[in-house]
Structures are given as C-alpha cells and as structure tokens.
Design an enzyme around this catalytic site. Structure first.
Site, PDB file in Angstrom:
ATOM      1  CG  ASP A  14      -2.069  -0.990   1.073  1.00 34.61           C
ATOM      2  OD1 ASP A  14      -2.248  -1.524  -0.038  1.00 34.61           O
ATOM      3  OD2 ASP A  14      -2.752  -1.245   2.078  1.00 34.61           O
ATOM      4  NE  ARG A  99      -0.156   3.111  12.786  1.00 31.53           N
ATOM      5  CZ  ARG A  99       0.286   1.861  12.919  1.00 31.53           C
ATOM      6  NH1 ARG A  99       1.242   1.589  13.791  1.00 31.53           N
ATOM      7  NH2 ARG A  99      -0.204   0.887  12.192  1.00 31.53           N
ATOM      8  CG  ASP A 128      -3.365   2.040  12.924  1.00 27.39           C
ATOM      9  OD1 ASP A 128      -3.183   2.287  14.135  1.00 27.39           O
ATOM     10  OD2 ASP A 128      -3.299   0.889  12.457  1.00 27.39           O
ATOM     11  CB  SER A 179      -4.123  -6.428   7.915  1.00 29.29           C
ATOM     12  OG  SER A 179      -3.642  -5.218   8.460  1.00 29.29           O
TER      13      SER A 179
HETATM   14  N1  ARG Z   1      -7.087  -2.764  16.336  1.00 30.97           N
HETATM   15  C1  ARG Z   1      -5.786  -2.428  16.784  1.00 30.97           C
HETATM   16  C2  ARG Z   1      -5.693  -0.958  17.076  1.00 30.97           C
HETATM   17  O1  ARG Z   1      -6.512  -0.237  16.636  1.00 30.97           O
HETATM   18  C3  ARG Z   1      -4.732  -2.886  15.817  1.00 30.97           C
HETATM   19  C4  ARG Z   1      -4.581  -2.126  14.556  1.00 30.97           C
HETATM   20  C5  ARG Z   1      -3.603  -2.779  13.676  1.00 30.97           C
HETATM   21  N2  ARG Z   1      -3.282  -1.981  12.547  1.00 30.97           N
HETATM   22  C6  ARG Z   1      -3.051  -2.483  11.340  1.00 30.97           C
HETATM   23  N3  ARG Z   1      -2.785  -1.627  10.403  1.00 30.97           N
HETATM   24  N4  ARG Z   1      -3.093  -3.765  11.079  1.00 30.97           N
HETATM   25  O2  ARG Z   1      -4.821  -0.496  17.750  1.00 30.97           O
END
Ligand code: ARG
Length: 419
Positions: A14, A99, A128, A179
């Site tokens: 991506d 992040r 994210d 993912s």
């Molecule tokens: N659900 C979790 C969170 O919001 C994990 C997110 C994982 N991110 C990803 N791009 N796979 O913190």
C-alpha cells in the site's frame, strides 16, 4: 495544494503504491520516512536498506529510515506500563503506541524538508488513520494530511497491477492472509479467516508466542520508580528489556489475546494480538503497585487508567487531558520500586509468585497472626463501632431493610421444582 509530502512508509504494497499515486494524482514530490519501532522481530528486524531502496524505486525523491526503538520504549512503552494500559481491559495498545512515535518523525521530516503535507497508507475503517491525523493536527496544525488509500478505491489486486505497471518492486502477491502491524510492544493481526469471530485463529497467525520452552520459566523483574530496569538482576535499557521479556515469555506461549474490540470509527472488530512482553511487564508492574502504593492513591489511579488507555487508543496521545493524567501517574510512581517474581508455565500461563520492595507498605508485623503481631487490637473495637454507627442508627430508627424478617424454615418451591 501541497507540493512536497512526507509519507509514512512501511515498505509494504500500500505505501509503495502510495508513493507513485501521490506523484501521479497530486503532482507532489514524495519523501518516504520509514520508522523502525521494532517490527520484524522474529527475523531479527526488517531489512531497512532494501525498504529504503524500494521507496526510491517507487519514485520517492528521498527515503529516510529512522531508528526509533529506544524512543518508542522509553517515551511510549514506559508510560504505558506506568498506566497499566489495556484498552477495554485487555489490549495493551500495541499499534496505538507506535503511531504517535511515527507522527513525531513525520512532522520533524516535514519541517526539515519544507514539506507542506504528511501522508499515511491507512484506509478509512481503522483507528490508525485517526491516530496519524489527530496526532499531526496536535503537533503541526498547519500541515495538510493526505490519505491516498482512503481516496484511491483500489482493490488489493488492482494495487498489485498498479505496482507492476510502474515497476515498483513488491514482495506480495494478490493473496494476502492477514493485515499485520508489529512493534516492540507486540503484534496485531487482522483480516482473513479471523474476521469470523467464531472461527479458531489458525496456528500460523502466531509468531511471537510459538512455544519453544519445555520447562516453566521464572523471571525476576526489577523496577525503579515504576520503570522496569532489570531482568534477573541484569540491568537493561528499556528497549532491550522489553524485547528480552517478550522473547522469553513468548517462548512459553504466553501473551496471546483474541478479542472483539470497539474501534473509534464505530466498528466492532475481531483482533488477534501477541504481546508477551507487554502483558508480562504490566502484570508485574501492577503487582508491585499493590505492594507500594497507598490505598486512596491506588484506587484513584485505577479509576484513571482506563481513561488513559482510551485516550491513547483514540489517537489523543498529544492532548491536554492525556498530559494531565501523565502528571498524576508520574507522581503515583515515586515509590514503585522493588522486584516481582514471575512464573510462566507451558503452555502460556503467568502467575506472580512473589514481590518485594525496600519501600513496601506491606508491614509484616501489622499483617501477621503470629507472635510478632504489632497491631493494637484494642483500637479495632472503637473503630469498628464508629464505622457501623450510621448503619446502626438507621436500623434502630427506620427498621433497616431486612430488619426483623425471620428466616423462613419452609421456603416456597422454586418455579423449576414445581410439577
Ligand atoms: N485494532 C488495533 C488498534 O486499533 C490494531 C490495529 C492494527 N493496525 C493495522 N494496520 N493492522 O490499535
């Protein structure tokens, strides 16, 4: 319209497509910034030079790799330990903690390279994007934020075709099982078969918690003012300590989470996490607080901890309430010093077997029932009478609620017993 954009680059499909897409659709120069927050741990880390080359091959005018592992450990994981941070009582905020680290470096790169926007590769369905954008707004309200993957409407297969068309070297195929997002604090796994909340997670989703140990494992974690500083008496820097505890706890199978959580954008999602180090360190820290933190302070802190976790989950790492809670938590950690003995049984359970502290509020002579007892028993009589005085008055004057109700020797049969 932005002219130069700093893109959070992972080396994956991506963000590689995003480099070219931003160039073609927005006519901007792209500076790719890859931030090492400890991903790829089971392979001994990512191959950052080839990630950098891939960004350049995709068309970036500049590609930077930043090692932020120690920063992530010291400035993000340590506060999470102090806050015993678990979103919805379970998830130790793996992705949510990385992040803001990345945002910091995007903003710094934007300033250094005179960019007028930052960009990320998140879709519109997750948390994210919220963390990238709200974090950027907090640090640099003047920067624009672009989210190509939210705009382009390309399927995964179309992304692969797009990459092929522009000769962007990518390792992936049109099929992708999960993912995955990983850093020092653990690993988050989404998509594929686990989107069915009833389905068993296949064994291949787990990498950090595959069992290699045969015997139970004991670890002694030393803390100084709420900060884990040693493992079995060996002093380690925060990033090394987190990695070491994670590796050893993970080898017993400890650290798996399978949960359905509430995303900020209103979606419930089924998530698999592996966080052996995070969960072990939080358990140890919370236990040492039991021993060393005064009761009222401890209870108040316990009420604030879920709020801290929610703020961080919701992308508000850089925010006034979070700052104020940090100040409270920092004050609460002054005496959280000592050692905690953890015992892991195979497969995957953790129990705390001991704790000690030079500043423990546990006083053996007060607690004991043996001859060294120093508690003044006579004090208890008056204390308990006053404690119950209000209730006694209520019972005498207003009859209480159950006052005088005799115990019925022949209670009527329950519904289920009737024929
Ligand atoms: N659900 C979790 C969170 O919001 C994990 C997110 C994982 N991110 C990803 N791009 N796979 O913190």
């Amino acid at each position: 319209m932005a002219k130069r954009v700093v893109l959070a680059y992972s080396g994956g499909l991506d963000t590689s497509v995003a480099v070219r897409w931003l160039m073609e659709e927005h006519r901007v120069e792209v500076i790719a910034v890859a931030v090492d927050v400890g991903q790829g741990s089971e392979a001994g880390g990512e191959d950052w030079e080839s990630i950098r080359q891939r960004a350049l091959a995709a068309g970036a005018v500049e590609a930077l790799v930043i090692d932020a592992r120690r920063e992530m450990a010291e400035e993000f994981c340590l506060p999470a330990i102090a806050a015993n941070a678990k979103y919805e009582g379970k998830y130790p905020l793996v992705s949510a903690l990385s992040r803001p680290v990345i945002v910091r470096h995007l903003v710094a790169a934007a300033r250094a390279h005179r960019a007028d926007a930052v960009a990320h590769g998140c879709t519109g369905k997750g948390n994210d994007q919220v963390r990238f954008e709200v974090g950027t707004r907090a640090l640099a309200p003047d920067l624009e934020v672009l989210a190509p993957a939210r705009m382009w409407g390309l399927s995964r297969a179309q992304c692969v075709d797009y990459a092929a068309k522009w000769d962007i070297p990518i390792g992936q195929t049109k099929e992708k099982l999960y993912s995955i997002d990983e850093n020092l604090w653990g690993k988050a796994i989404e998509c594929g078969i686990i989107e069915d909340p009833w389905a068993d997670p296949p064994d291949d989703v787990y990498t950090l918690t595959q069992i290699s140990a045969t015997d139970p494992l004991e670890l002694v974690i030393g803390f100084d003012a709420g900060v884990p500083v040693s493992v079995d008496g060996r002093t380690l820097a925060a990033d090394e300590l987190i990695a070491e505890v994670g590796r050893r706890a993970g080898s017993t199978g400890f650290g798996r989470l399978d949960m359905v959580e509430n995303r900020r954008v209103g979606i419930k999602s089924r998530e698999i996490y592996e966080c052996p180090g995070a969960l072990a360190l939080i358990a140890a820290h919370a236990d040492l607080e039991d021993l060393t933190v005064e009761r009222d302070l401890h209870h108040e802190k316990a009420r604030l901890e879920p709020r801290w976790s929610e703020l961080v989950y919701d992308g508000l790492w850089f925010s006034p309430l979070k700052n104020a809670l940090d100040a409270f938590i920092a004050e609460s950690q002054r005496h959280v010093t000592g050692e905690v003995r953890l015992r892991f049984e195979v497969p995957g359970t953790l129990a705390i077997h001991g704790r000690r502290s030079p500043v423990a509020l546990y006083d053996h002579d007060l607690a004991t029932y043996d001859a060294t007892d120093s508690f003044r028993h006579s004090d208890a009589e008056g204390f308990v009478r006053l404690w119950g005085l209000g209730v006694a008055t209520w019972a005498a004057r207003q009859g209480g609620r159950d006052a005088g109700r005799p115990l019925d020797p022949n209670p009527p049969p329950r519904q289920a017993d009737r024929t």
